[in-house]
Scaffold this motif. Structure first.
Motif, PDB file in Angstrom:
ATOM      1  N   ILE A 542     -13.264  24.415   4.490  1.00 31.01           N
ATOM      2  CA  ILE A 542     -13.563  22.986   4.481  1.00 31.01           C
ATOM      3  C   ILE A 542     -12.337  22.254   3.955  1.00 31.01           C
ATOM      4  CG2 ILE A 542     -15.104  21.198   3.572  1.00 31.01           C
ATOM      5  CD1 ILE A 542     -17.153  23.450   3.059  1.00 31.01           C
ATOM      6  N   GLY A 543     -11.925  21.201   4.643  1.00 24.57           N
ATOM      7  CA  GLY A 543     -10.749  20.478   4.186  1.00 24.57           C
ATOM      8  C   GLY A 543     -10.624  19.104   4.815  1.00 24.57           C
ATOM      9  N   ARG A 544      -9.541  18.437   4.474  1.00 22.55           N
ATOM     10  CA  ARG A 544      -9.265  17.091   4.995  1.00 22.55           C
ATOM     11  C   ARG A 544      -7.890  17.101   5.658  1.00 22.55           C
ATOM     12  NH1 ARG A 544      -6.257  13.284   2.740  1.00 22.55           N
ATOM     13  NH2 ARG A 544      -6.274  14.384   0.740  1.00 22.55           N
ATOM     14  N   ILE A 545      -7.836  16.563   6.862  1.00 23.55           N
ATOM     15  CA  ILE A 545      -6.575  16.537   7.594  1.00 23.55           C
ATOM     16  C   ILE A 545      -5.597  15.591   6.901  1.00 23.55           C
ATOM     17  CG2 ILE A 545      -5.443  15.993   9.793  1.00 23.55           C
ATOM     18  CD1 ILE A 545      -8.039  16.691  11.195  1.00 23.55           C
ATOM     19  N   VAL A 546      -4.445  16.116   6.558  1.00 27.42           N
ATOM     20  CA  VAL A 546      -3.379  15.303   5.981  1.00 27.42           C
ATOM     21  C   VAL A 546      -2.446  14.797   7.078  1.00 27.42           C
ATOM     22  CG1 VAL A 546      -1.391  15.322   4.412  1.00 27.42           C
ATOM     23  CG2 VAL A 546      -3.477  16.571   3.810  1.00 27.42           C
ATOM     24  N   ARG A 547      -2.214  15.646   8.046  1.00 31.91           N
ATOM     25  CA  ARG A 547      -1.310  15.274   9.134  1.00 31.91           C
ATOM     26  C   ARG A 547      -1.663  16.090  10.367  1.00 31.91           C
ATOM     27  NH1 ARG A 547       2.785  16.357   6.649  1.00 31.91           N
ATOM     28  NH2 ARG A 547       3.516  18.318   7.553  1.00 31.91           N
ATOM     29  N   ALA A 548      -1.772  15.440  11.518  1.00 36.37           N
ATOM     30  CA  ALA A 548      -2.016  16.115  12.789  1.00 36.37           C
ATOM     31  C   ALA A 548      -0.697  16.230  13.543  1.00 36.37           C
ATOM     32  CB  ALA A 548      -3.040  15.348  13.617  1.00 36.37           C
ATOM     33  N   LEU A 555      -2.557  21.507  12.553  1.00 38.98           N
ATOM     34  CA  LEU A 555      -3.018  20.494  11.619  1.00 38.98           C
ATOM     35  C   LEU A 555      -2.575  20.902  10.222  1.00 38.98           C
ATOM     36  CD1 LEU A 555      -6.751  20.219  12.815  1.00 38.98           C
ATOM     37  CD2 LEU A 555      -4.868  18.712  13.485  1.00 38.98           C
ATOM     38  N   VAL A 556      -2.136  19.935   9.451  1.00 35.51           N
ATOM     39  CA  VAL A 556      -1.890  20.171   8.031  1.00 35.51           C
ATOM     40  C   VAL A 556      -3.133  19.689   7.292  1.00 35.51           C
ATOM     41  CG1 VAL A 556      -0.430  19.686   6.042  1.00 35.51           C
ATOM     42  CG2 VAL A 556       0.586  19.862   8.336  1.00 35.51           C
ATOM     43  N   VAL A 557      -3.790  20.607   6.591  1.00 35.80           N
ATOM     44  CA  VAL A 557      -5.095  20.318   5.996  1.00 35.80           C
ATOM     45  C   VAL A 557      -5.017  20.521   4.485  1.00 35.80           C
ATOM     46  CG1 VAL A 557      -7.524  21.002   5.926  1.00 35.80           C
ATOM     47  CG2 VAL A 557      -6.282  21.007   8.096  1.00 35.80           C
ATOM     48  N   ALA A 602      -5.386  11.958  10.610  1.00 37.73           N
ATOM     49  CA  ALA A 602      -5.287  12.060   9.157  1.00 37.73           C
ATOM     50  C   ALA A 602      -6.496  11.401   8.492  1.00 37.73           C
ATOM     51  CB  ALA A 602      -3.986  11.416   8.676  1.00 37.73           C
ATOM     52  N   GLY A 603      -7.000  12.048   7.458  1.00 39.68           N
ATOM     53  CA  GLY A 603      -8.150  11.530   6.729  1.00 39.68           C
ATOM     54  C   GLY A 603      -9.473  12.092   7.192  1.00 39.68           C
TER      55      GLY A 603
END
Length: 679
Positions: A542-548, A555-557, A602-603
């Motif tokens: 489980i995570g949040r996308i910081v940068r696609a 994806l950077v998560v 992102a987000g």
């Protein structure tokens, strides 16, 4: 729990109350209970220490009363909740999903063979997870969420623990059996022998691997008085125990446990009872745990027996569940193959919840508990056949069972009034035949270190991979791949053939193409030829996308873990990792619709299923990504289930790719695979 050392000075039908043994008359029962209360009320705390224990003759039998159950064996394992082992068992009060502190309902993913690292399960952690009875904050325990993987929200499938499920199907499973204390091992183990925790709520600290009267000066346990007052004490007590009652009646008992110098010696609980530890029965009745099977084979089984194993066989994370189950099977088989089976009741139970999710709120009985549910199996010729007993029990019920069978004076009002597990037995039915099971082959098992917060030195419980091989190079393509392993300053070539099993650190089959240079591996050349990558496992994170970065399918998560410092304040450790996309990755929106990678921005909060390389912090071979709404659980969870994402996350019953890989020597004795062997 933040502490300071003290001044110098741890199937499906509701049960009925079938009598356990030939019933006592009402008059006798009233007299016995009245006497019990009187004795407990008048006895000073040091009563036992002033009462000399009679010499214990070799394995004396109990007084013959019913001719039914003459031997009682308690097999005490470590650190798993009911939902973690039996949440999907038919007819049981189990759960396949869990609620988190953000309000989400998440699926309980299939658990690995070894949970690394150990999840916090102190008293503070347990109360945080309990959350006033809402049972929705298991993600707030330390190590419950590591690199985005919710270790606390996992459970075993029948494929993972087939023999425990076989016992449950044949005999009786207690699905409302609670640990007695809201907290860790030591206070709950005290209850299994004394019916009380003496106010203790923690494991011994600064103990150097000795939990009892031989602890070094300065060792201490945290205590909570009945009025809520907090304190500390040296972990050596003079409180009445069940063996004192047995000694009074000259009824034989044995406590099999690891010995001094072994890691599991911390679980030899009579070490904490002064009049036993310093008395003659420490040498005659507290015995090495590996003697149990041999003693039974030689016709020696005491009327009451406790059995705890060393750490590797205990199932205490990060120990192997598979090896622990195989050990239990071997111990139960020993009784079933003996002349004692016809007159024995075995109880296999776990001492505390280990930080794993359970959805049933424990009832509040006293200032210390009850704690979360633990699995309990009742194995006996007279256990109810294929039944689930829904009666609420805890460890005092085990003592009450012994007290009723042998007409012993109860230790306290608590065990005197508690249910005696009668609902798990049917003495009127014909006795059941033994169920001899074969130990299953396990994954390769690295060395286990249970010497972190369990022994008070503040280090995490973990596995020992010191000296394990590293992948120095990979050549060829599947199905013909060659690994060059760097091992003890030399290089070893390993060819992956069609018969070679490749496993991840979770003990499940891994696509050989997931292996990466630099990964730590375990290797066994003997049959079955096995390579196990200790850097990789199939997970759902489980995570949040910081940068696609769609141009490179990545994806950077940001992923996190909750590290509790107090019950009300949490420090979130956030780390970044890469989620790699491929042509087989299924993308699902928040309403269950298929989406394109360009919709991931992102987000956005996501679930992602794939193979996580913990060394490289990269999720590879990603099979599914789903958009999630952290504070809007029902719609998102339902939509994901409709689209099949949750099935992909669990992967618990489809095809060979989800099968747990197991290996062994064919005799139930597992080999330590941290040493590379070339044949």
């Amino acid at each position: 729990m933040t502490t300071s050392p003290p001044p110098r000075r741890r199937p499906g039908s509701r049960a009925t109350n079938t009598p356990l043994v030939v019933a006592l008359t009402a008059a006798v029962a009233v007299v016995a209970l009245t006497a019990a209360v009187a004795v407990v009320a008048l006895a000073p705390s040091s009563w036992v220490s002033r009462t000399a224990a009679p010499p214990s003759p070799p394995y004396p039998g109990p007084p013959r009363r019913s001719g039914t159950i003459d031997h009682i064996v308690f097999i005490i394992k470590e650190n798993h909740s009911f939902d973690n082992y039996f949440g999907r068992f038919p007819g049981a009060d189990g759960a396949a999903t869990g609620r988190t502190s953000t309000g989400e309902v998440v699926p309980l993913q299939e658990a690995p063979d070894q949970t690394i690292p150990d999840i916090a399960h102190s008293a503070d952690a347990a109360y945080a997870a309990y959350d006033g009875g809402r049972m929705d904050a298991f993600d707030r325990q330390a190590n419950a969420l590591v690199l985005g993987v919710a270790a606390a929200y996992t459970q075993m499938s029948p494929r993972d623990i087939p023999d425990y499920w076989a016992y449950a199907r044949r005999f009786t499973l207690d699905d409302h059996f609670f640990s007695s204390v809201m907290g860790p091992t030591f206070p709950n183990h005290l209850v299994t022998i004394a019916g009380q925790n003496n106010g203790v709520v923690s494991n011994p600290q600064l103990s150097r691997g000795r939990w009892g009267c031989d602890s070094p000066p300065g060792a201490y346990v945290q205590t909570v008085a009945a009025n809520g007052g907090r304190g500390a004490a040296f972990p050596c007590f003079d409180i009445p125990t069940l063996v004192d009652r047995l000694n009074q009646r000259r009824i034989g008992w044995r406590y099999y446990a690891p010995t001094s110098g072994q890691p599991g010696y911390i679980w030899s609980t009579f070490d904490a009872i002064r009049h036993v530890r310093d008395g003659p029965q420490w040498a005659t009745n507290v015995l090495p745990w590996r003697r149990f099977e041999g003693d039974v084979a030689r016709g020696r089984l005491a009327a009451v027996t406790w059995l705890v194993t060393d750490t590797a066989q205990s199932e205490h994370p990060p120990a192997s569940t598979c090896l622990g189950e195989d050990t239990t099977v071997s111990e139960v088989n020993a009784v079933m193959r003996s002349r004692f089976w016809a007159s024995t009741a075995l109880f296999v139970t776990w001492d505390d919840y280990g930080g794993f999710y359970d959805h049933v709120a424990p009832p509040r009985r006293n200032p210390w508990g009850l704690g979360p549910r633990v699995p309990t199996l009742v194995i006996s010729p007279y256990a109810r056949r294929g039944a689930v007993d829904h009666t609420p029990y805890d460890f005092t019920s085990l003592l009450r069972f012994v007290e009723r069978r042998f007409t012993l004076v109860p230790l306290s009002k608590r065990d005197a009034r508690g249910p005696a597990l009668a609902g798990s037995f049917d003495l009127r039915a014909p006795p059941a035949a033994p169920l001899i099971l074969r130990p299953h082959a396990c994954p390769l098992i690295p060395g286990v270190s249970i010497n972190g917060n369990e022994t008070g030195n503040r280090r995490a419980n973990t596995v020992d991979l010191a000296g394990a091989p590293l992948i120095a190079a990979i050549t060829g393509r599947a199905p013909t791949i060659t690994l060059i392993l760097r091992y003890r300053r030399r290089r070893v070539t390993v060819s992956l053939m069609a018969s070679t099993r490749v496993l991840g650190r979770d003990g499940r089959l891994l696509d050989p193409r997931a292996l990466r240079v630099g990964d730590v591996v375990l290797y066994r050349a003997g049959a079955p030829r096995t390579v196990q990558d200790e850097s990789e496992a199939t997970v759902t994170l489980i995570g949040r996308i910081v940068r696609a970065e769609p141009w490179r399918d990545a994806l950077v998560v940001a992923v996190r873990g909750a590290i509790p410092r107090t019950q009300r304040r949490h420090v979130r450790a956030v780390a970044g990792l890469i989620v790699a996309l491929n042509g087989r990755t299924t993308l699902v929106g928040g309403q269950g619709q298929r989406i394109d990678a360009l919709n991931l921005s992102a987000g956005t909060y996501i679930y992602a299923t794939g193979v996580l390389n913990v060394r490289a912090r990269t999720l590879i071979d990603t099979t599914a990504i789903g958009v999630r709404h952290p504070r809007l659980p029902p719609a998102a969870a339902t939509a994901h289930r409709r689209d099949g994402l949750l099935t992909l996350q669990r992967q618990s019953g489809d095809g060979a790719g989800t099968e747990r890989g197991r290996s062994g020597d064919g005799a139930g004795r597992m080999t330590n695979a941290t040493v590379l062997r070339q044949n």
